[in-house]
Design a protein around this motif. Sequence first.
Motif, PDB file in Angstrom:
ATOM      1  N   LYS A 461       0.830  -1.209   0.000  1.00 17.60           N
ATOM      2  CA  LYS A 461       0.000   0.000   0.000  1.00 17.60           C
ATOM      3  C   LYS A 461       0.870   1.267   0.000  1.00 17.60           C
ATOM      4  CE  LYS A 461      -4.217   1.614   2.171  1.00 17.60           C
ATOM      5  NZ  LYS A 461      -4.974   1.803   0.969  1.00 17.60           N
ATOM      6  N   GLY A 462       0.464   2.225  -0.771  1.00 17.87           N
ATOM      7  CA  GLY A 462       1.216   3.486  -0.807  1.00 17.87           C
ATOM      8  C   GLY A 462       2.241   3.516  -1.929  1.00 17.87           C
ATOM      9  N   ASN A 463       2.628   2.336  -2.447  1.00 15.97           N
ATOM     10  CA  ASN A 463       3.587   2.320  -3.559  1.00 15.97           C
ATOM     11  C   ASN A 463       2.832   2.338  -4.885  1.00 15.97           C
ATOM     12  OD1 ASN A 463       5.383   2.017  -1.528  1.00 15.97           O
ATOM     13  ND2 ASN A 463       6.456   0.274  -2.411  1.00 15.97           N
ATOM     14  N   PRO A 464       3.447   2.849  -5.930  1.00 13.56           N
ATOM     15  CA  PRO A 464       2.712   2.940  -7.203  1.00 13.56           C
ATOM     16  C   PRO A 464       2.488   1.569  -7.841  1.00 13.56           C
ATOM     17  CG  PRO A 464       4.973   3.726  -7.449  1.00 13.56           C
ATOM     18  CD  PRO A 464       4.802   3.413  -6.002  1.00 13.56           C
ATOM     19  N   TYR A 465       1.319   1.391  -8.443  1.00 11.94           N
ATOM     20  CA  TYR A 465       1.004   0.109  -9.082  1.00 11.94           C
ATOM     21  C   TYR A 465       1.717  -0.050 -10.423  1.00 11.94           C
ATOM     22  CZ  TYR A 465      -2.995   0.050  -5.843  1.00 11.94           C
ATOM     23  OH  TYR A 465      -3.790   0.063  -4.730  1.00 11.94           O
ATOM     24  N   HIS A 466       1.897   1.049 -11.127  1.00  6.41           N
ATOM     25  CA  HIS A 466       2.489   1.006 -12.467  1.00  6.41           C
ATOM     26  C   HIS A 466       1.794  -0.027 -13.351  1.00  6.41           C
ATOM     27  CE1 HIS A 466       6.471   3.070 -11.059  1.00  6.41           C
ATOM     28  NE2 HIS A 466       5.442   3.878 -11.078  1.00  6.41           N
ATOM     29  N   SER A 467       0.464  -0.003 -13.321  1.00  6.21           N
ATOM     30  CA  SER A 467      -0.324  -0.956 -14.109  1.00  6.21           C
ATOM     31  C   SER A 467      -1.106  -0.191 -15.173  1.00  6.21           C
ATOM     32  CB  SER A 467      -1.317  -1.648 -13.180  1.00  6.21           C
ATOM     33  OG  SER A 467      -2.235  -0.690 -12.669  1.00  6.21           O
ATOM     34  N   ALA A 468      -1.813  -0.938 -16.033  1.00  6.00           N
ATOM     35  CA  ALA A 468      -2.658  -0.280 -17.039  1.00  6.00           C
ATOM     36  C   ALA A 468      -3.755   0.525 -16.341  1.00  6.00           C
ATOM     37  CB  ALA A 468      -3.264  -1.337 -17.954  1.00  6.00           C
ATOM     38  N   THR A 469      -4.215   0.029 -15.198  1.00  2.19           N
ATOM     39  CA  THR A 469      -5.258   0.735 -14.447  1.00  2.19           C
ATOM     40  C   THR A 469      -4.723   2.074 -13.929  1.00  2.19           C
ATOM     41  OG1 THR A 469      -5.872  -1.462 -13.647  1.00  2.19           O
ATOM     42  CG2 THR A 469      -6.956   0.424 -12.597  1.00  2.19           C
ATOM     43  N   SER A 470      -3.594   2.012 -13.237  1.00  3.89           N
ATOM     44  CA  SER A 470      -3.072   3.250 -12.644  1.00  3.89           C
ATOM     45  C   SER A 470      -2.573   4.205 -13.724  1.00  3.89           C
ATOM     46  CB  SER A 470      -1.964   2.940 -11.632  1.00  3.89           C
ATOM     47  OG  SER A 470      -0.875   2.307 -12.253  1.00  3.89           O
ATOM     48  N   GLY A 471      -2.032   3.658 -14.824  1.00  2.00           N
ATOM     49  CA  GLY A 471      -1.546   4.513 -15.910  1.00  2.00           C
ATOM     50  C   GLY A 471      -2.687   5.331 -16.508  1.00  2.00           C
ATOM     51  N   GLU A 472      -3.830   4.691 -16.690  1.00  3.74           N
ATOM     52  CA  GLU A 472      -4.983   5.399 -17.263  1.00  3.74           C
ATOM     53  C   GLU A 472      -5.534   6.433 -16.278  1.00  3.74           C
ATOM     54  OE1 GLU A 472      -7.864   3.071 -19.324  1.00  3.74           O
ATOM     55  OE2 GLU A 472      -9.347   4.683 -19.355  1.00  3.74           O
ATOM     56  N   MET A 473      -5.665   6.009 -15.020  1.00  3.61           N
ATOM     57  CA  MET A 473      -6.212   6.933 -14.013  1.00  3.61           C
ATOM     58  C   MET A 473      -5.312   8.164 -13.848  1.00  3.61           C
ATOM     59  SD  MET A 473      -9.064   5.968 -13.120  1.00  3.61           S
ATOM     60  CE  MET A 473      -9.972   4.603 -13.796  1.00  3.61           C
ATOM     61  N   ALA A 474      -4.003   7.948 -14.019  1.00  5.01           N
ATOM     62  CA  ALA A 474      -3.058   9.066 -13.866  1.00  5.01           C
ATOM     63  C   ALA A 474      -3.261  10.124 -14.946  1.00  5.01           C
ATOM     64  CB  ALA A 474      -1.630   8.535 -13.907  1.00  5.01           C
ATOM     65  N   ILE A 475      -3.688   9.678 -16.118  1.00  5.15           N
ATOM     66  CA  ILE A 475      -3.925  10.648 -17.205  1.00  5.15           C
ATOM     67  C   ILE A 475      -5.130  11.523 -16.842  1.00  5.15           C
ATOM     68  CG2 ILE A 475      -4.663  10.840 -19.626  1.00  5.15           C
ATOM     69  CD1 ILE A 475      -2.875   8.390 -20.196  1.00  5.15           C
ATOM     70  N   TYR A 476      -6.196  10.893 -16.317  1.00  7.83           N
ATOM     71  CA  TYR A 476      -7.373  11.678 -15.923  1.00  7.83           C
ATOM     72  C   TYR A 476      -7.027  12.626 -14.763  1.00  7.83           C
ATOM     73  CZ  TYR A 476      -9.608   7.880 -18.535  1.00  7.83           C
ATOM     74  OH  TYR A 476      -9.946   6.968 -19.496  1.00  7.83           O
ATOM     75  N   ARG A 477      -6.232  12.105 -13.828  1.00 13.19           N
ATOM     76  CA  ARG A 477      -5.869  12.945 -12.686  1.00 13.19           C
ATOM     77  C   ARG A 477      -5.054  14.161 -13.142  1.00 13.19           C
ATOM     78  NH1 ARG A 477      -2.166  10.253  -8.251  1.00 13.19           N
ATOM     79  NH2 ARG A 477      -0.904  10.094 -10.109  1.00 13.19           N
ATOM     80  N   ALA A 478      -4.074  13.921 -14.027  1.00 14.13           N
ATOM     81  CA  ALA A 478      -3.226  15.034 -14.468  1.00 14.13           C
ATOM     82  C   ALA A 478      -4.075  16.110 -15.142  1.00 14.13           C
ATOM     83  CB  ALA A 478      -2.144  14.524 -15.418  1.00 14.13           C
ATOM     84  N   HIS A 479      -4.965  15.675 -16.041  1.00  9.28           N
ATOM     85  CA  HIS A 479      -5.799  16.671 -16.730  1.00  9.28           C
ATOM     86  C   HIS A 479      -6.716  17.387 -15.745  1.00  9.28           C
ATOM     87  CE1 HIS A 479      -4.975  14.444 -20.709  1.00  9.28           C
ATOM     88  NE2 HIS A 479      -4.295  15.558 -20.674  1.00  9.28           N
ATOM     89  N   SER A 480      -7.236  16.652 -14.780  1.00  2.20           N
ATOM     90  CA  SER A 480      -8.117  17.280 -13.780  1.00  2.20           C
ATOM     91  C   SER A 480      -7.338  18.309 -12.961  1.00  2.20           C
ATOM     92  CB  SER A 480      -8.693  16.214 -12.843  1.00  2.20           C
ATOM     93  OG  SER A 480      -9.518  15.331 -13.566  1.00  2.20           O
ATOM     94  N   LEU A 481      -6.124  17.919 -12.535  1.00  2.00           N
ATOM     95  CA  LEU A 481      -5.339  18.838 -11.699  1.00  2.00           C
ATOM     96  C   LEU A 481      -4.917  20.081 -12.490  1.00  2.00           C
ATOM     97  CD1 LEU A 481      -3.192  16.309  -9.615  1.00  2.00           C
ATOM     98  CD2 LEU A 481      -5.114  17.705  -8.832  1.00  2.00           C
ATOM     99  N   ILE A 482      -4.617  19.892 -13.759  1.00  2.00           N
ATOM    100  CA  ILE A 482      -4.246  21.058 -14.573  1.00  2.00           C
ATOM    101  C   ILE A 482      -5.452  22.003 -14.674  1.00  2.00           C
ATOM    102  CG2 ILE A 482      -3.541  21.845 -16.884  1.00  2.00           C
ATOM    103  CD1 ILE A 482      -1.918  19.196 -17.096  1.00  2.00           C
ATOM    104  N   LEU A 483      -6.635  21.439 -14.925  1.00  3.09           N
ATOM    105  CA  LEU A 483      -7.828  22.300 -15.005  1.00  3.09           C
ATOM    106  C   LEU A 483      -8.076  23.006 -13.672  1.00  3.09           C
ATOM    107  CD1 LEU A 483     -10.563  20.579 -17.193  1.00  3.09           C
ATOM    108  CD2 LEU A 483      -8.707  22.088 -17.847  1.00  3.09           C
TER     109      LEU A 483
END
Length: 620
Positions: A461-483
């Motif tokens: 727990k707390g470490n990055p998953y580096h999976s297809a799931t986390s990779g996709e979610m990270a894209i949404y998070r980055a765009h959300s945080l930029i907005l």
Amino acid sequence: MAAASTITDQLANLTISECPNLHKNISILSPQHAELAKVLIEMEQSHLFGEWPEPGIDDDQKIAFFDQVSRLDASYPGGLAQYIKNARELLTDSKAGKNPFDGFTPSVPTGENLTFADESFIKYEETGLKEAKNAAFVLVAGGLGERLGYNGIKVALPSETTTGTCFLQLYIEYILALQEASCSLAEGEPRKEIPFAIMTSDDTHTRTLTLLESNGYFGMKPTQVTLLKQEKVACLADNDARLAVDPQNKYRIQTKPHGHGDVHSLLYSSGLLSKWHGAGVKWVLFFQDTNGLLFKAIPASLGVSATKQYQVNSLAVPRKAKEAIGGIAKLTHNDGRAMVINVEYNQLDPLLRATINPDGDVNCETGFSPFPGNINQLILELESYIEELKKTGGGIKEFVNPKYKDATKTSFKSSTRLECMMQDYPQTLPPTARVGFTVMDIWLAYAPVKNNPEDAAKVPKGNPYHSATSGEMAIYRAHSLILKKVGVQVADPVMQVFNGQEVEVWPRIVWKPKWALTYSDVKRKISGSCSVSQKSTMVIKGRNVFIEGLALDGALLVDSIDEAEVKVEGSVQNSGWILENVDYKDETLPEEIRIRGFKINKVEQLEGNFVEPGKYSLKP
Ligand code: UTP
């Protein structure tokens, strides 16, 4: 006078008692093959012929064996004999537990720590964008991806499933958008094309080429793209560097990838670097196959390279002590040598303990390790890079990582091989070289897809998953945080579990690179009071789409040609697109979906597609 002995005679003498099975087969070998056989025998590899039958049996396969040996010999600097020699030295050091950093003392190097959207970040992005037309990009994409276990090539995987854009398409769209934006800033100058090289391997080459060709190179000119294929190296069966025979075929030497460090020698030997230099390229940017965020960090870090005139700029993220990514450190040797280099996390802790800190790898007052975390994206200044490669030919310091059967270190669990890493390039640079780093927030710069669902679910727990799931979610998070940074009220994420991994689910916001490459681009295109609810999906594909006072609660998709200007406004409310859990073991679903643990149910959306030039408004 006795006639000079032929290579066949020499081989006959060598093999008569040492290697009878090869001796019997000498008559079927060409002089070149006999030469290679001599090298193998001299390098104590006679076991390779241990099971060879009489001539007349399997002769074609014996010839094929030497053809493979010939390729292995030609593709390694100094040939196969040098490879075996290097392997023996490295295996001896590994058995003795020798620390490659003996005699070196680490310290924190100088570099730039950036904060997204502050004044200096914006300035660096501006500089980087101007400089982008002088860049060339290199994608290393020869890796097997064993940890991910995906059946296709990694660059063909969707970076996210809202638009289904695969990694290779995403990268090409970014490069083209950078080219367009950078050239537009340089009015009056001739337009340039940003070259793009992809390093492939036998495991990825054909499929990479097919992906490009069947998609019209995703809009890039085919002449802009160069594929360079790396060769594999021979596997080693034991500490004496005896080459491993393929368990499926006694006439083949087992081979494995040599690592992404091959990229330097390939760029050099292919003549590509000189060609780029001739075309006015100043910067070479290296990146890896599955990081959907990387290009968000490119304008600013290229700006840092240009402003500080770094010959080597390593992109980095804040690193928690003991986190499993390498740390960038300055290493100074007792004899005065110094280098700024990535130190793998398992070497950093013992090195620190042995030198400057008995507590080893610990966080400092910032809550992070003082050594930034290397994400293996490099920006090299081309002129000094070429000068250095003229000296080294692109050879990178290798290492070996055998998995021993037990503590005696006398045998391996499976064969090993020599490897080299792209980021070890600065090891040979003189201490005067300007080597620095650029630290960015993880959410902005780094979300690789490396692990399969089962392994990702086991990540502590707390470490990055580096999976297809986390990779996709990270894209949404980055765009959300930029907005959020430009003032949009973006709803907080909810926590959801997909494939056993708990992730933050932000609104699914995606935009094409040509819509916005920098923070300033986003700021320019959004105005008024805007909000996006958590269940929302927003996809912006057109270059000239302006969001003004939009309240989004549902799904909104806007596409337009470059000659159309679209204003999106008002309150958009619909049932939207819903994420639905799927089981990664459900084989009725495509692998691309299974490995992320969810699919998108596209229930309802507002869609605007503007294909004629003109000014438009899109509202519900
Ligand atoms: P990874 O660390 O992701 O390794 O490589 P990998 O080999 O692809 O995957 P695993 O370890 O088998 O799971 C980092 C980058 O280097 C490239 C990969 O394609 C990826 O972009 N790479 C790796 C090469 O180009 N060649 C290699 O020999 C190894």
